[in-house]
Write an enzyme that holds these catalytic residues in place. Structure first.
Site, PDB file in Angstrom:
ATOM      1  N   SER A 101     -18.850  26.272   0.479  1.00  0.00           N
ATOM      2  CA  SER A 101     -19.021  26.153  -0.974  1.00  0.00           C
ATOM      3  C   SER A 101     -18.735  24.712  -1.377  1.00  0.00           C
ATOM      4  O   SER A 101     -17.693  24.400  -1.948  1.00  0.00           O
ATOM      5  CB  SER A 101     -18.063  27.121  -1.697  1.00  0.00           C
ATOM      6  OG  SER A 101     -18.297  27.120  -3.093  1.00  0.00           O
TER       7      SER A 101
ATOM      8  N   GLU B  29      -9.937  33.458  19.205  1.00  0.00           N
ATOM      9  CA  GLU B  29     -10.097  34.511  18.216  1.00  0.00           C
ATOM     10  C   GLU B  29     -10.796  35.738  18.793  1.00  0.00           C
ATOM     11  O   GLU B  29     -10.525  36.862  18.381  1.00  0.00           O
ATOM     12  CB  GLU B  29     -10.865  33.979  17.005  1.00  0.00           C
ATOM     13  CG  GLU B  29     -10.116  32.913  16.220  1.00  0.00           C
ATOM     14  CD  GLU B  29      -8.827  33.435  15.596  1.00  0.00           C
ATOM     15  OE1 GLU B  29      -8.750  34.638  15.256  1.00  0.00           O
ATOM     16  OE2 GLU B  29      -7.883  32.635  15.433  1.00  0.00           O
TER      17      GLU B  29
ATOM     18  N   GLU C 299      -2.642  40.579   9.858  1.00  0.00           N
ATOM     19  CA  GLU C 299      -4.005  41.005  10.173  1.00  0.00           C
ATOM     20  C   GLU C 299      -4.010  42.482  10.562  1.00  0.00           C
ATOM     21  O   GLU C 299      -3.141  42.946  11.297  1.00  0.00           O
ATOM     22  CB  GLU C 299      -4.574  40.185  11.334  1.00  0.00           C
ATOM     23  CG  GLU C 299      -4.852  38.738  10.996  1.00  0.00           C
ATOM     24  CD  GLU C 299      -5.437  37.977  12.169  1.00  0.00           C
ATOM     25  OE1 GLU C 299      -6.173  37.008  11.933  1.00  0.00           O
ATOM     26  OE2 GLU C 299      -5.170  38.335  13.325  1.00  0.00           O
TER      27      GLU C 299
ATOM     28  N   ALA D 152     -13.590  35.502  13.729  1.00  0.00           N
ATOM     29  CA  ALA D 152     -13.454  34.234  13.011  1.00  0.00           C
ATOM     30  C   ALA D 152     -12.010  33.774  12.994  1.00  0.00           C
ATOM     31  O   ALA D 152     -11.085  34.590  13.038  1.00  0.00           O
ATOM     32  CB  ALA D 152     -13.961  34.375  11.575  1.00  0.00           C
TER      33      ALA D 152
ATOM     34  N   GLU E 129       0.528  37.479  11.228  1.00  0.00           N
ATOM     35  CA  GLU E 129      -0.425  36.888  10.289  1.00  0.00           C
ATOM     36  C   GLU E 129      -0.941  37.925   9.295  1.00  0.00           C
ATOM     37  O   GLU E 129      -1.875  37.667   8.538  1.00  0.00           O
ATOM     38  CB  GLU E 129      -1.601  36.265  11.053  1.00  0.00           C
ATOM     39  CG  GLU E 129      -1.198  35.086  11.932  1.00  0.00           C
ATOM     40  CD  GLU E 129      -2.370  34.469  12.670  1.00  0.00           C
ATOM     41  OE1 GLU E 129      -3.527  34.898  12.435  1.00  0.00           O
ATOM     42  OE2 GLU E 129      -2.150  33.554  13.481  1.00  0.00           O
TER      43      GLU E 129
END
Length: 205
Positions: free
Chosen positions: A129, A108, A160, A92, A158
């Site tokens: 949402s 990605e 990650e 993602a 980042e």
């Protein structure tokens, strides 16, 4: 009976809007009114809106081996719950300006799992949402080979830290049924795979 979807964005009036927070994410406050089902107008009310761009998620699937690749990483939003904040998720990433969801998927796939998808099949687009966030997810399933998949990935600048796991489709589907996988994108994609697995195994060979 009145049919749904009788209103449009033209039936909403934003009287005032201001940004109340700007950091890694942005929060706006809106003063607004809109048409009501009884034909009247709603009195002006306020809402905070989480401004977050669209994202693209991909379930990597190998139809020959009947395996998927799932990514394990830390998620702050799961901290404080009665579970580990390290979740099993899909490939993602956030959509950048000028990028198509398919381009995001391929970028990605490389950054987070060392994978290239060929082909990509659209599952759906969904609002994450909509009561308080603008984010839309573009969800795909992508064909891969899992023969050499797995390992450690992520962009260090980042922050990650990602471990890619190769999991049998059967085990992955079991994890949504018993609650070990409880994030929306992975649940939707794996339920879709459960419905389309036989077709993909035949058509993607």
């Amino acid at each position: 009976m009145t049919k749904p979807f009788q209103f449009t964005a033209d039936d909403v009036k934003v009287e005032k809007r201001e940004t109340v927070f700007q950091g890694f994410f942005r929060m706006d406050k809106l003063w607004l009114t809109h048409r009501r089902f009884d034909g009247e107008d709603m009195p002006i009310f306020t809402r905070e809106l989480f401004i977050r761009g669209d994202a693209t998620c991909v379930l990597p699937y190998d139809p020959q081996r009947d395996e998927v690749v799932l990514l394990e990483q830390f998620r702050l939003g799961a901290l404080g719950r009665n579970q580990s904040p390290w979740l099993l998720e899909l490939v993602a990433g956030m959509n950048e300006d000028g990028e198509s969801p398919e381009e995001v998927a391929q970028r990605e796939g490389q950054e987070e799992a060392g994978l290239t998808f060929e082909p990509l099949e659209k599952i759906c687009d969904y609002l994450v949402s909509p009561g308080g966030s603008t984010e839309m997810i573009h969800l795909y399933c992508g064909r891969v080979s899992t023969e050499n998949a797995g390992g450690l990935y992520g962009m260090e600048h980042e922050h990650e830290d990602i471990r890619a796991h190769v999991v049998s489709a059967e085990d992955a589907i079991a994890m949504i049924h018993d609650g070990r996988i409880n994030n929306a994108a992975a649940i939707i994609a794996l339920q879709w795979l459960e419905l389309n697995r036989a077709r993909l195994r035949k058509g993607w060979q």
